[in-house]
Enzyme design. Sequence first.
Site, PDB file in Angstrom:
ATOM      1  N   GLU A  46      -7.024 -21.482  74.973  1.00 55.48           N
ATOM      2  CA  GLU A  46      -7.094 -22.781  75.641  1.00 55.48           C
ATOM      3  C   GLU A  46      -7.365 -22.610  77.139  1.00 55.48           C
ATOM      4  OE1 GLU A  46      -4.234 -26.784  76.019  1.00 55.48           O
ATOM      5  OE2 GLU A  46      -3.436 -24.877  75.248  1.00 55.48           O
ATOM      6  N   LYS A 115      -8.640 -32.309  73.590  1.00 58.09           N
ATOM      7  CA  LYS A 115      -7.258 -32.223  73.123  1.00 58.09           C
ATOM      8  C   LYS A 115      -6.701 -33.634  73.019  1.00 58.09           C
ATOM      9  CE  LYS A 115      -2.950 -29.702  74.170  1.00 58.09           C
ATOM     10  NZ  LYS A 115      -2.360 -28.672  75.061  1.00 58.09           N
ATOM     11  N   CYS A 170      -4.019 -26.370  70.694  1.00 59.18           N
ATOM     12  CA  CYS A 170      -2.619 -26.070  70.990  1.00 59.18           C
ATOM     13  C   CYS A 170      -1.631 -27.116  70.461  1.00 59.18           C
ATOM     14  CB  CYS A 170      -2.438 -25.854  72.490  1.00 59.18           C
ATOM     15  SG  CYS A 170      -0.880 -24.983  72.877  1.00 59.18           S
ATOM     16  N   GLU A 463      -3.030 -10.719  26.556  1.00 56.63           N
ATOM     17  CA  GLU A 463      -3.517 -10.767  25.174  1.00 56.63           C
ATOM     18  C   GLU A 463      -4.099 -12.132  24.847  1.00 56.63           C
ATOM     19  OE1 GLU A 463      -0.426  -7.465  23.273  1.00 56.63           O
ATOM     20  OE2 GLU A 463       0.010  -9.613  23.065  1.00 56.63           O
TER      21      GLU A 463
END
Length: 632
Positions: A46, A115, A170, A463
């Site tokens: 950042e 942001k 952030c 199996e």
Amino acid sequence: MKDGFVKAACASIHVTLGNVKENAKQILSYIDQAHKEDVQVLVFSELSLSGYSIEDLFFAKRVLNECETQVEQIAKATKDHDMLIVLGLPFAYHNDLYNVALVMQRGTILGMVPKINIPNYHEFYEGRHFASGQGMDETVTYAKQTFPFADDLIFQDEAHPWIRIGCEICEDVWVPNTPSISLCEMGATLIVNPSASNHLTSKADYRRALIASTSARLICGYVYCNAGSGESSTDVVFSGHSMIYENGVKLKESDLFDEHLITAILDLSKMESERLEMTTYPNDSYAHYIPFRFDEHNLTLDRYYDPHPFVPSKMADRYARCEEVFSIQTHGLMQRLQAIHAKTVVVGISGGLDSTLALLVCVRAFDALGIDRKNIIAITMPGFGTTTRTKNNADLLMEELHVTRKEVNITEAVRIHFKDIEHDEHVHDVTYENCQARERTQILMDVANQAGGIVIGTGDLSEVALGWSTYNGDHMSMYAVNVSVPKTLVRYLVDYVSSTYDGVLKDTLQDILHTPVSPELLPADDNKITQKTEDIVGPYELHDFFLYHHARFHYEPVKLYRIAKVAYGDEYDDATIKKWLLKFYRRFFTQQFKRSCIPDGPKVGSVALSPRGDLRMPSDANVDLWLEALEK
């Protein structure tokens, strides 16, 4: 890009606070290093271009103008670089300042993401400088380029559309309603997070849990690049704690207090496959999709693939898993017995792993219900291929567990049946084998009728996947306790339970563990097992690996072959892996008719093949597409 893989990296530089030119120089150095390592998505921390801790210097024109100049220089320097680069910087727009992630490729700025959640508490004081980018949807010009500036950008590779990259910054991942939620709902398969999260005691643990849970809940890749110690100033210290996760699984983590470039290869097509199968995964088609195009990269896979995906590698984890699986099996059987008011079970004991595990489950269930173990009727049914070793182990097991022991030799009954159907006893074909298996099942069923009980099936998941059972023979029971337990895990379950015993019983269980896997349907040679299952169908560890990745993630055959080579290294050569993978596909498809009518049994893990809950596939499905892809 081949097979859905992308190589991503976190670059945590030693930031010089306020010295944009020096930071740009370091950024270019890391870009060059990442380019040499074939990185395709490179994320810086950042505000890495300016520094996160410069406080009121964010308002300085000198800093803002130099950031723009250096972005222009970075774009010019990387015009021949194929990688997608994510840089953090401050950006002034109209009357506000924004904390943004700028995304570029080949010198072209594709977009800028602001942001959204601006922390202004405790040691964080971002509200003094930055505005929230919530709802931002603009077109801007910066560093002589014009591009979108919005909070919902998803960068999609036109050539590889499963590469869809969203960004949050952030604090955005620390809030209840993260931007990554809506980004993933809109299709993002990879979230990148340029971060500056300071270091506190125990915060690294919380950060790991946060990124792990976010990537798991959103079924995405997550690249979290954190600021390093160069940001440490005044009252806070930064440690550069970066991580790369994939659907809750950590792929790479940096050392603390160390500048670094960490890389990891993510499987984004797997994320897409997981979401397709999860019908509750939300779908929001609206987003700003920003196209770009990666070159074709055939990455060298340096990621780890567990050769035994059903079995935890750490001993402590393995014991916990075994106890959990054994408890699921036990409580499933307990519920069935209580629901049908049954107090008797019948189980065939061969001296092999599967029947041993089934008997151990019955014993624990009866003990928990307070029912006398004598109500467990354990029957050994020796035939043409039974050896002294398995017969003795079966006898000792039943004796030491104090269950009701019966022996019915099937040899004469099978010979009479051969005569009835005019089959030559000396022709050891599938009829020779299946007659014995069906005779044993008939005995179990009839004894259960006599005793008013139910037959407990012993066959395991491996199996079931390969159809390695006799239809209406050992294929059938009234409740199959092992039906979702793969062969590789059966061995560890028996080993785990043996650790709770001592003396003769423990020794017997350990000898069973070391007995070759065999149905013992062909005559023994000098009292030694001649029919070894893995010589016929292939190594169970390979088949369990194939099953896990085929059923769980629906991989293309070539991708499954590729990761198997990575998982097993030099243990198997390429031809051997291909041989048994072809065998796996053929048997998996052609034996679906057996799975369409298997008995109930407890699901113990994420891979199961019950036609009632986990695999709805027509019995007539054609396998040619899978075989052709692998042959090519």
